[in-house]
Scaffold this motif. Structure first.
Motif, PDB file in Angstrom:
ATOM      1  N   PRO A  49      23.064 -21.248  12.381  1.00  0.00           N
ATOM      2  CA  PRO A  49      24.058 -20.170  12.326  1.00  0.00           C
ATOM      3  C   PRO A  49      24.248 -19.575  10.937  1.00  0.00           C
ATOM      4  CG  PRO A  49      25.131 -22.318  12.564  1.00  0.00           C
ATOM      5  CD  PRO A  49      23.667 -22.547  12.773  1.00  0.00           C
ATOM      6  N   ARG A  50      23.945 -20.350   9.894  1.00  0.00           N
ATOM      7  CA  ARG A  50      24.161 -19.814   8.541  1.00  0.00           C
ATOM      8  C   ARG A  50      23.247 -18.622   8.251  1.00  0.00           C
ATOM      9  NH1 ARG A  50      20.935 -24.232   7.881  1.00  0.00           N
ATOM     10  NH2 ARG A  50      19.153 -24.078   6.457  1.00  0.00           N
ATOM     11  N   ILE A  51      22.148 -18.508   8.998  1.00  0.00           N
ATOM     12  CA  ILE A  51      21.238 -17.391   8.795  1.00  0.00           C
ATOM     13  C   ILE A  51      21.911 -16.077   9.167  1.00  0.00           C
ATOM     14  CG2 ILE A  51      19.020 -16.408   9.498  1.00  0.00           C
ATOM     15  CD1 ILE A  51      18.890 -18.872   7.665  1.00  0.00           C
ATOM     16  N   LYS A  52      22.889 -16.127  10.062  1.00  0.00           N
ATOM     17  CA  LYS A  52      23.594 -14.909  10.450  1.00  0.00           C
ATOM     18  C   LYS A  52      24.238 -14.238   9.240  1.00  0.00           C
ATOM     19  CE  LYS A  52      24.617 -16.115  15.274  1.00  0.00           C
ATOM     20  NZ  LYS A  52      23.818 -17.347  15.328  1.00  0.00           N
ATOM     21  N   GLY A  53      24.690 -15.040   8.285  1.00  0.00           N
ATOM     22  CA  GLY A  53      25.286 -14.474   7.083  1.00  0.00           C
ATOM     23  C   GLY A  53      24.285 -13.669   6.285  1.00  0.00           C
ATOM     24  N   ILE A  54      23.046 -14.164   6.206  1.00  0.00           N
ATOM     25  CA  ILE A  54      21.990 -13.436   5.496  1.00  0.00           C
ATOM     26  C   ILE A  54      21.677 -12.133   6.228  1.00  0.00           C
ATOM     27  CG2 ILE A  54      19.587 -13.522   4.732  1.00  0.00           C
ATOM     28  CD1 ILE A  54      19.908 -16.577   4.545  1.00  0.00           C
ATOM     29  N   ILE A  55      21.569 -12.210   7.555  1.00  0.00           N
ATOM     30  CA  ILE A  55      21.273 -11.011   8.340  1.00  0.00           C
ATOM     31  C   ILE A  55      22.382  -9.983   8.186  1.00  0.00           C
ATOM     32  CG2 ILE A  55      21.157 -10.140  10.714  1.00  0.00           C
ATOM     33  CD1 ILE A  55      19.331 -12.399  11.410  1.00  0.00           C
ATOM     34  N   ASN A  56      23.627 -10.428   8.160  1.00  0.00           N
ATOM     35  CA  ASN A  56      24.740  -9.489   7.990  1.00  0.00           C
ATOM     36  C   ASN A  56      24.643  -8.756   6.658  1.00  0.00           C
ATOM     37  OD1 ASN A  56      25.847 -10.133  10.471  1.00  0.00           O
ATOM     38  ND2 ASN A  56      27.260 -11.660   9.643  1.00  0.00           N
ATOM     39  N   ALA A  57      24.249  -9.484   5.605  1.00  0.00           N
ATOM     40  CA  ALA A  57      24.100  -8.856   4.292  1.00  0.00           C
ATOM     41  C   ALA A  57      22.967  -7.835   4.300  1.00  0.00           C
ATOM     42  CB  ALA A  57      23.843  -9.921   3.226  1.00  0.00           C
ATOM     43  N   LEU A  58      21.853  -8.175   4.949  1.00  0.00           N
ATOM     44  CA  LEU A  58      20.734  -7.239   5.037  1.00  0.00           C
ATOM     45  C   LEU A  58      21.111  -6.022   5.885  1.00  0.00           C
ATOM     46  CD1 LEU A  58      17.818  -9.795   5.647  1.00  0.00           C
ATOM     47  CD2 LEU A  58      18.488  -8.736   3.483  1.00  0.00           C
ATOM     48  N   ARG A  59      21.853  -6.260   6.956  1.00  0.00           N
ATOM     49  CA  ARG A  59      22.275  -5.152   7.822  1.00  0.00           C
ATOM     50  C   ARG A  59      23.150  -4.169   7.045  1.00  0.00           C
ATOM     51  NH1 ARG A  59      24.312  -7.874  11.771  1.00  0.00           N
ATOM     52  NH2 ARG A  59      22.693  -7.540  13.341  1.00  0.00           N
ATOM     53  N   GLU A  60      24.033  -4.682   6.207  1.00  0.00           N
ATOM     54  CA  GLU A  60      24.903  -3.800   5.424  1.00  0.00           C
ATOM     55  C   GLU A  60      24.094  -2.871   4.536  1.00  0.00           C
ATOM     56  OE1 GLU A  60      27.699  -6.136   3.267  1.00  0.00           O
ATOM     57  OE2 GLU A  60      28.734  -6.875   5.050  1.00  0.00           O
ATOM     58  N   VAL A  61      23.017  -3.390   3.963  1.00  0.00           N
ATOM     59  CA  VAL A  61      22.173  -2.552   3.110  1.00  0.00           C
ATOM     60  C   VAL A  61      21.539  -1.436   3.928  1.00  0.00           C
ATOM     61  CG1 VAL A  61      20.112  -2.498   1.649  1.00  0.00           C
ATOM     62  CG2 VAL A  61      21.701  -4.418   1.482  1.00  0.00           C
ATOM     63  N   LEU A  62      20.954  -1.790   5.070  1.00  0.00           N
ATOM     64  CA  LEU A  62      20.263  -0.786   5.878  1.00  0.00           C
ATOM     65  C   LEU A  62      21.234   0.215   6.494  1.00  0.00           C
ATOM     66  CD1 LEU A  62      17.554  -2.921   7.728  1.00  0.00           C
ATOM     67  CD2 LEU A  62      17.353  -1.648   5.586  1.00  0.00           C
ATOM     68  N   ASP A  63      22.406  -0.273   6.900  1.00  0.00           N
ATOM     69  CA  ASP A  63      23.351   0.604   7.590  1.00  0.00           C
ATOM     70  C   ASP A  63      23.951   1.679   6.682  1.00  0.00           C
ATOM     71  OD1 ASP A  63      22.913  -0.632   9.967  1.00  0.00           O
ATOM     72  OD2 ASP A  63      24.795  -1.741  10.047  1.00  0.00           O
ATOM     73  N   ARG A  64      23.764   1.535   5.362  1.00  0.00           N
ATOM     74  CA  ARG A  64      24.230   2.600   4.464  1.00  0.00           C
ATOM     75  C   ARG A  64      23.513   3.909   4.757  1.00  0.00           C
ATOM     76  NH1 ARG A  64      23.396  -0.915  -0.328  1.00  0.00           N
ATOM     77  NH2 ARG A  64      21.663   0.506  -0.769  1.00  0.00           N
TER      78      ARG A  64
ATOM     79  N   LEU B 153       6.118  -4.811  12.176  1.00  0.00           N
ATOM     80  CA  LEU B 153       6.912  -5.156  13.356  1.00  0.00           C
ATOM     81  C   LEU B 153       7.936  -4.056  13.642  1.00  0.00           C
ATOM     82  CD1 LEU B 153       7.517  -8.919  12.583  1.00  0.00           C
ATOM     83  CD2 LEU B 153       5.934  -7.957  14.254  1.00  0.00           C
ATOM     84  N   PRO B 154       8.326  -3.891  14.906  1.00  0.00           N
ATOM     85  CA  PRO B 154       9.297  -2.846  15.239  1.00  0.00           C
ATOM     86  C   PRO B 154      10.709  -3.134  14.727  1.00  0.00           C
ATOM     87  CG  PRO B 154       7.988  -3.466  17.155  1.00  0.00           C
ATOM     88  CD  PRO B 154       7.735  -4.500  16.104  1.00  0.00           C
ATOM     89  N   ALA B 155      11.002  -4.396  14.392  1.00  0.00           N
ATOM     90  CA  ALA B 155      12.334  -4.786  13.917  1.00  0.00           C
ATOM     91  C   ALA B 155      12.248  -5.293  12.482  1.00  0.00           C
ATOM     92  CB  ALA B 155      12.921  -5.862  14.814  1.00  0.00           C
ATOM     93  N   PRO B 156      13.301  -5.105  11.679  1.00  0.00           N
ATOM     94  CA  PRO B 156      13.293  -5.588  10.302  1.00  0.00           C
ATOM     95  C   PRO B 156      13.694  -7.060  10.194  1.00  0.00           C
ATOM     96  CG  PRO B 156      15.333  -4.419  10.733  1.00  0.00           C
ATOM     97  CD  PRO B 156      14.507  -4.339  11.998  1.00  0.00           C
ATOM     98  N   TYR B 157      13.838  -7.529   8.950  1.00  0.00           N
ATOM     99  CA  TYR B 157      14.349  -8.848   8.555  1.00  0.00           C
ATOM    100  C   TYR B 157      13.284  -9.927   8.423  1.00  0.00           C
ATOM    101  CZ  TYR B 157      18.767  -6.625   9.925  1.00  0.00           C
ATOM    102  OH  TYR B 157      19.811  -5.764  10.069  1.00  0.00           O
ATOM    103  N   GLY B 158      12.028  -9.664   8.822  1.00  0.00           N
ATOM    104  CA  GLY B 158      10.938 -10.579   8.526  1.00  0.00           C
ATOM    105  C   GLY B 158      11.196 -12.010   8.965  1.00  0.00           C
ATOM    106  N   LEU B 159      11.022 -12.960   8.017  1.00  0.00           N
ATOM    107  CA  LEU B 159      11.140 -14.379   8.358  1.00  0.00           C
ATOM    108  C   LEU B 159      12.572 -14.785   8.717  1.00  0.00           C
ATOM    109  CD1 LEU B 159       8.759 -16.312   5.919  1.00  0.00           C
ATOM    110  CD2 LEU B 159       8.548 -16.033   8.381  1.00  0.00           C
ATOM    111  N   VAL B 160      13.561 -13.981   8.345  1.00  0.00           N
ATOM    112  CA  VAL B 160      14.927 -14.321   8.749  1.00  0.00           C
ATOM    113  C   VAL B 160      15.075 -14.164  10.261  1.00  0.00           C
ATOM    114  CG1 VAL B 160      17.370 -13.750   8.482  1.00  0.00           C
ATOM    115  CG2 VAL B 160      15.864 -13.694   6.506  1.00  0.00           C
ATOM    116  N   ARG B 161      14.356 -13.203  10.826  1.00  0.00           N
ATOM    117  CA  ARG B 161      14.387 -13.004  12.286  1.00  0.00           C
ATOM    118  C   ARG B 161      13.329 -13.854  12.987  1.00  0.00           C
ATOM    119  NH1 ARG B 161      15.840  -9.077  16.449  1.00  0.00           N
ATOM    120  NH2 ARG B 161      14.132  -8.793  17.931  1.00  0.00           N
TER     121      ARG B 161
END
Length: 461
Positions: A55-70, A39-47
């Motif tokens: 809304p609690r899923i946003k917390g998981i996405i934020n954690a994944l984003r922090e990893v990628l944004d490094r 897929l063109p976007a990451p995060y798999g089943l979270v997305r």
């Protein structure tokens, strides 16, 4: 110092956690990691696998984003393993690969009539309402009475999305085509069926509670399902999660006795109901036939022989997800996983067909494709830790790539005309979706068509 060039196929939570854990682990070598996803976007089943009103899923996405944004992990989105890049290509450019492709298709429910027009898999419906780019834009929402088979969180997600009024989803990131489809739905009744009793369900208290917090939707339960046996009473007394579920269901039963204006939609929970047949007429779903069950005294259920039938016009099976095979990689067709021992992929023993008991050097697995579609984020992190630890210890079994240079795989994809997306591209698409949402005072509006996602990511739109 040795440098590990690692490929990870699958950019959902399992893949991103594996990459992050390896980057932070103690090791005697440098690491360079490339994440591939079809897929063109990451995060798999979270997305693409969780209802937009969580809304609690946003917390998981934020954690994944922090990893990628490094920026220390490269992403290649829109790259299909087996087509755009193969296992032989990976051996040419990497020392090892971890497959984290998850489980994205529905498990089978083998009863008569399950293939009738109006019978659907929950995974397909979830993909639709989450704006997955590889499913049709339209979904047939023409039924007034709908059955959902299953007693897990996915079943409740499907039931809630079917029963919920579309306007109540507007603050979320629901795609526009999904909003329009749900807005036009004539549904009045959604029935959820579970084979066992209410104290043996697989969903969580949080998921159950959300089911009853919908505007203009009445919860309907049946007294005959709440004559608890000793096993259920013991579960309530010894398991806090079960106790909370009992309280939630008890609250709804009391509310049902109060006099108030009936809602325009109803969500029915049926327990002790074993699927028998989807009833059809002229090739279309017209009913659901099930057998009433009862506790067997040993924590399970047994049939009573009493058959009941309910008129419906659509049915969704939410009885679990199932993994998909990958080209050139061993696959357990019975369990829907890559055969492995603690993440080390096993190949078939040539002298014992059907027995996967020989380690396949350089190939690992993590997440649902490793263990099956069970467990939440905590289990996914544990999976990744176990797999990464074996990868680090297995240096003697790594591949010896002919072209491990980081530019080599970029040149390969370019030579094949693969329109891949990278981290900067995902950040561009992410910002675009958030901006679309801001115009409508929403969290985001997902871009759904694959071509449009790629064009925005590559700066071509």
């Amino acid at each position: 110092m040795t440098k590990l060039r690692l490929a990870i196929v699958g950019a959902g939570p399992a893949g991103i956690y594996a990459a992050d854990i390896l980057m932070k682990s103690e090791r005697a070598f440098d690491v360079s990691i490339d994440l591939f996803d079809r897929l063109p976007a990451p995060y798999g089943l979270v997305r693409y696998g969780v209802a937009p009103d969580h809304p609690r899923i946003k917390g998981i996405i934020n954690a994944l984003r922090e990893v990628l944004d490094r920026g220390d992990i490269r992403i290649f989105g829109g790259v299909d393993f087996g087509t755009d890049i193969t296992i032989d290509d990976l051996r040419e450019h990497y020392h090892a690969v971890i497959f984290t492709t998850g489980a994205i298709r529905d498990a089978d429910l083998e009863i008569p009539g399950i293939d009738l027009d109006g019978s659907y898999g929950a995974a397909d419906f979830v993909n639709w309402f989450d704006g997955h780019p590889d499913v049709p834009r339209e979904w047939p929402l023409e039924a007034k009475e709908i059955a959902v088979i299953g007693n897990g969180n996915v079943a409740l997600d499907v039931a809630r999305m079917l029963a919920k009024h579309a306007d109540d989803l507007l603050p979320t990131e629901i795609p526009d085509n999904v909003y329009r489809g749900l807005k036009a739905s004539p549904v009045t009744d959604v029935h959820v069926f579970g084979r066992r009793g209410p104290m043996q369900v697989k969903f969580t208290p949080l998921e159950l509670r959300e089911l009853g917090e919908q505007h203009d939707v009445d919860m309907v339960l049946h007294d005959e399902d709440f004559d608890y046996d000793e096993a259920s009473k013991n579960a309530i007394a010894t398991n806090k999660q079960v106790m909370v579920i009992d309280r939630i269901l008890g609250k709804w039963r009391k509310e049902a006795e109060e006099e108030r204006t009936p809602a325009s939609r109803r969500l029915h929970l049926h327990f002790y109901a074993k699927p028998v047949e989807v009833v059809g007429e002229d090739g279309k779903v017209v009913g659901f036939r099930y057998e009433r069950t009862r506790p067997d005294g040993q924590g399970g259920v047994e049939g009573t022989g009493e058959i009941r039938e309910l008129p419906i016009q659509a049915i969704y099976r939410a009885v679990g997800y199932f993994g998909s095979p990958l080209q050139g990689i061993p696959f357990d067709e019975h369990r829907g996983v890559i055969p492995n021992i603690e993440g080390r992929v096993q190949q078939e023993d040539e002298s014992s067909p059907g027995q996967f008991n020989e380690q396949l050097p350089g190939v690992y697995a993590s997440g649902w494709i490793k263990r099956g579609p069970v467990g939440l984020i905590g289990a996914t992190k544990s999976d990744a830790m176990e797999t990464v630890q074996h990868l680090i210890r297995d240096q003697a079994h790594w591949w010896t790539p002919a072209h491990p240079e980081e530019q080599a795989v970029v040149d390969l994809l370019d030579s094949r005309g693969v329109r891949y997306t990278d981290l900067a591209g995902w950040q561009r698409l992410d910002a675009h979706e958030i901006a679309l949402g801001a115009e409508q005072e929403r969290a985001r509006v997902k871009v759904v068509p694959r071509d449009e996602m790629v064009e925005i990511s590559r700066g071509e739109a």
